[in-house]
Design an enzyme around this catalytic site. Structure first.
Site, mmCIF file in Angstrom:
data_model
loop_
_atom_site.group_PDB
_atom_site.id
_atom_site.type_symbol
_atom_site.label_atom_id
_atom_site.label_comp_id
_atom_site.label_asym_id
_atom_site.label_seq_id
_atom_site.Cartn_x
_atom_site.Cartn_y
_atom_site.Cartn_z
ATOM 1 N N SER A 90 -10.355 3.585 11.850
ATOM 2 C CA SER A 90 -8.469 3.873 11.621
ATOM 3 C C SER A 90 -8.509 2.541 12.455
ATOM 4 O O SER A 90 -9.348 2.024 13.657
ATOM 5 C CB SER A 90 -9.296 5.181 12.988
ATOM 6 O OG SER A 90 -7.203 4.833 13.670
ATOM 7 N N TYR A 114 -2.168 -0.278 10.655
ATOM 8 C CA TYR A 114 -0.639 0.096 11.556
ATOM 9 C C TYR A 114 -0.363 -1.425 11.455
ATOM 10 O O TYR A 114 -0.372 -2.231 11.835
ATOM 11 C CB TYR A 114 -0.760 0.935 12.467
ATOM 12 C CG TYR A 114 -1.197 2.510 12.044
ATOM 13 C CD1 TYR A 114 -0.554 3.313 11.029
ATOM 14 C CD2 TYR A 114 -2.256 3.061 13.376
ATOM 15 C CE1 TYR A 114 -0.889 4.829 11.162
ATOM 16 C CE2 TYR A 114 -2.523 4.689 12.984
ATOM 17 C CZ TYR A 114 -2.096 5.689 11.939
ATOM 18 O OH TYR A 114 -1.653 6.506 11.426
ATOM 19 N N THR A 140 -1.652 2.091 6.339
ATOM 20 C CA THR A 140 -0.473 3.653 6.277
ATOM 21 C C THR A 140 0.468 2.889 6.267
ATOM 22 O O THR A 140 1.421 2.495 7.590
ATOM 23 C CB THR A 140 -1.703 3.717 7.394
ATOM 24 O OG1 THR A 140 -2.878 4.340 7.224
ATOM 25 C CG2 THR A 140 -0.431 5.445 7.272
ATOM 26 N N LYS A 256 -1.098 3.141 1.778
ATOM 27 C CA LYS A 256 -1.992 4.712 2.029
ATOM 28 C C LYS A 256 -0.716 6.251 3.094
ATOM 29 O O LYS A 256 0.590 4.970 3.026
ATOM 30 C CB LYS A 256 -2.586 5.005 3.201
ATOM 31 C CG LYS A 256 -3.265 6.644 3.638
ATOM 32 C CD LYS A 256 -4.400 6.698 4.686
ATOM 33 C CE LYS A 256 -4.424 7.548 5.226
ATOM 34 N NZ LYS A 256 -3.789 8.527 6.160
ATOM 35 N N HIS A 280 -0.809 12.524 5.498
ATOM 36 C CA HIS A 280 -1.453 12.447 6.701
ATOM 37 C C HIS A 280 -1.666 13.566 6.914
ATOM 38 O O HIS A 280 -1.369 14.212 8.067
ATOM 39 C CB HIS A 280 -0.098 11.279 7.607
ATOM 40 C CG HIS A 280 -0.588 10.996 8.398
ATOM 41 N ND1 HIS A 280 -0.939 9.359 8.679
ATOM 42 C CD2 HIS A 280 -1.628 11.357 9.269
ATOM 43 C CE1 HIS A 280 -0.841 8.751 9.893
ATOM 44 N NE2 HIS A 280 -1.805 10.255 10.436
HETATM 45 C C1 LIG Z 1 -6.526 13.757 14.187
HETATM 46 C C2 LIG Z 1 -6.178 13.277 12.980
HETATM 47 C C3 LIG Z 1 -5.610 11.772 13.596
HETATM 48 C C4 LIG Z 1 -5.365 11.005 11.834
HETATM 49 N N1 LIG Z 1 -5.605 9.533 12.533
HETATM 50 C C5 LIG Z 1 -5.421 8.349 11.976
HETATM 51 C C6 LIG Z 1 -5.625 7.218 11.654
HETATM 52 O O1 LIG Z 1 -5.560 6.531 12.361
HETATM 53 N N2 LIG Z 1 -5.041 6.386 10.579
HETATM 54 C C7 LIG Z 1 -4.425 7.264 9.313
HETATM 55 O O2 LIG Z 1 -3.732 6.778 8.274
HETATM 56 N N3 LIG Z 1 -4.267 8.319 9.138
HETATM 57 C C8 LIG Z 1 -5.130 9.504 10.474
HETATM 58 N N4 LIG Z 1 -4.750 10.464 10.094
HETATM 59 C C9 LIG Z 1 -5.196 11.251 8.408
HETATM 60 C C10 LIG Z 1 -6.040 11.141 7.753
HETATM 61 O O3 LIG Z 1 -6.141 9.531 7.621
HETATM 62 C C11 LIG Z 1 -5.607 12.148 6.748
HETATM 63 O O4 LIG Z 1 -4.293 11.997 6.143
HETATM 64 C C12 LIG Z 1 -5.644 13.482 6.797
HETATM 65 O O5 LIG Z 1 -6.483 13.768 7.830
HETATM 66 C C13 LIG Z 1 -5.982 14.271 5.153
HETATM 67 O O6 LIG Z 1 -5.560 15.836 5.488
HETATM 68 P P1 LIG Z 1 -6.590 16.781 5.840
HETATM 69 O O7 LIG Z 1 -6.675 16.391 7.671
HETATM 70 O O8 LIG Z 1 -6.227 18.244 5.378
HETATM 71 O O9 LIG Z 1 -8.300 16.423 5.388
HETATM 72 C C14 LIG Z 1 -5.724 11.598 10.646
HETATM 73 C C15 LIG Z 1 -5.393 12.682 11.022
HETATM 74 C C16 LIG Z 1 -5.643 13.386 11.911
HETATM 75 C C17 LIG Z 1 -6.312 14.851 11.166
#
Ligand SMILES: Cc1cc2nc3c(=O)[nH]c(=O)nc-3n(C[C@H](O)[C@H](O)[C@H](O)COP(=O)(O)O)c2cc1C
Length: 398
Positions: A90, A114, A140, A256, A280
């Site tokens: 990330s 990002y 993303t 993404k 997300h």
């Molecule tokens: C706590 C948390 C932090 C996240 N941080 C990022 C991030 O820094 N960058 C990003 O592209 N997606 C981030 N996401 C989204 C995840 O990459 C992903 O799209 C998502 O968690 C998938 O859904 P799921 O949690 O239902 O499996 C985050 C999700 C969560 C739950």
């Protein structure tokens, strides 16, 4: 995990309808097993950008993993290496990408970006990803602003403001220079600092990698957070902006957050090498389309020119099977591994990944498929009676 940390991870946007919709979309499809197909020898592997993954899933980029475990990204990377699972770092990681990349060595790993207001920082982060051995960059697109996350608002909790999840920034030479350009805080008319403010100052100072006393004297921790909030994302991003990175890296670039087939087609036209169908994890637009609903039309629009991946709501082998049947090359897992990390660190994440791989392998074999190539549109059907009630379950043109 502390209650506010758990709330931050579990949170979806608004009333969390899209979090629920992501799950419901999987439940609307049924697997149709086939018999007598000799499934004794099975191969669950898939290839992505010249690398083989043992199972068709990767670890999604998740920021601020220190909320779940002190070893954060490093513990996850060790579990990924133990199992050969691909990991996406990330942009908001708790550990700089270089060290985590060293842990992963030959295990596939990508960097998620990002797009900052500073192009120089974008270039610097992408260059570091390339140099430390990441094999792809994921941009993303759906988080140019943070969604309306009621659980975080209720607890008045935003980890970045405590200096958490800034490791890619505080280890970056361009960002370090940008910090020095932050004007010093005004010294006049400052209220007496409260106990909470002092606690935050200590947290910020600890989070900065220069050593506590040096950082306290330089004000680096506070300046890093201030600079971060000013430049972390660029809501004015357009398709034209992407050319900047396309011209500067040879690495495959995936977008993404794609949910519309026209955006997927445009991504291919702009020279992108993959799309990730994602909302997300329901954290950005409450009420937005579920990813499995969006998938078929996107797969059709992309027409096998680049791989289509999917995340949001994947919770077991059957979900992975359904996503592959509807055209995804692989899926990404988010929250489940954060919870596994919180429960038992590296061992927890490794157990999760082994269980998920076993669950998928059995589902695939028992459905009569020897490899992922055998999984196709005929492997699933919409649940009876739902075709008309829920038009989004069938492949559709938006
Ligand atoms: C706590 C948390 C932090 C996240 N941080 C990022 C991030 O820094 N960058 C990003 O592209 N997606 C981030 N996401 C989204 C995840 O990459 C992903 O799209 C998502 O968690 C998938 O859904 P799921 O949690 O239902 O499996 C985050 C999700 C969560 C739950």
């Amino acid at each position: 995990m502390r209650p506010e940390a758990f709330a931050n991870v579990a949170a979806g946007a608004g009333n969390e309808r899209t979090v629920a919709a992501n799950r419901a979309a999987f439940d609307r499809w049924r697997i149709v097993p086939r018999m007598l197909r000799d499934v004794e020898q099975r191969d669950t592997s898939v290839e992505l950008f010249g690398q083989r993954l043992p199972s068709p899933f990767l670890l999604a980029p998740v920021g601020v993993l220190e909320l779940a475990h002190p070893e954060a990204d490093c513990a996850v990377a060790r579990a990924a290496r133990d199992t050969g699972t691909g990991m996406v770092f990330s942009n908001q990681a708790s550990r700089p990408m270089e060290g985590v990349s060293r842990i992963l060595a030959d295990t596939p790993h990508w960097f998620q970006l990002y797009w900052s207001r500073s192009d120089e920082l974008v270039e610097s982060l992408a260059g570091r990803a390339e140099r430390c051995g990441c094999q792809a960059i994921v941009i993303t697109l759906d988080t140019t602003m943070l969604g309306w996350r009621t659980r975080d608002l209720e607890g008045a909790f935003l980890p970045f403001l405590h200096g958490k999840g800034l490791a890619q920034y505080t280890s970056d030479p361009v960002f370090k220079r940008l910090i020095t350009e932050v004007p010093p805080a005004p010294t006049e008319q400052q209220p007496r600092p409260s106990l909470a403010a002092l606690r935050t100052l200590i947290e910020l100072t600890r989070a900065y990698p220069d050593g506590f006393w040096r950082t306290l004297r330089s004000g680096g921790g506070r300046a890093a957070v201030q600079r971060f909030t000013e430049i972390y994302s660029r809501p004015s991003l357009t398709w034209e902006t992407l050319a900047f990175l396309r011209e500067r890296t040879e690495l495959p670039i995936l977008l993404k957050g794609i949910l519309h087939p026209d955006d997927a087609a445009r991504a291919v036209a702009e020279g992108m090498n993959g799309v990730i169908v994602s909302n997300h994890g329901g954290r950005q637009v409450d009420g937005s389309i579920a990813t499995l609903e969006a998938l078929p039309a996107i797969v059709e629009a992309v027409d096998e020119r680049v791989p289509v991946l999917l995340d949001s709501g994947v919770r077991g082998g059957a979900d992975i099977f359904k996503a592959l049947a509807l055209g995804a090359r692989a899926v990404l897992i988010g929250r489940p591994y954060v919870y596994a990390l919180g429960i038992a660190g590296r061992d927890g994440v490794r157990e999760l990944l082994l269980n998920l791989a076993a669950d998928f392998d059995l589902t695939m074999g028992l459905a009569g498929c020897r490899s992922v190539a055998d999984i196709g549109p005929k492997s699933v059907m919409p649940a009876p009676g739902l075709e008309l009630a829920a038009p989004a379950v069938a492949p559709q043109r938006l």
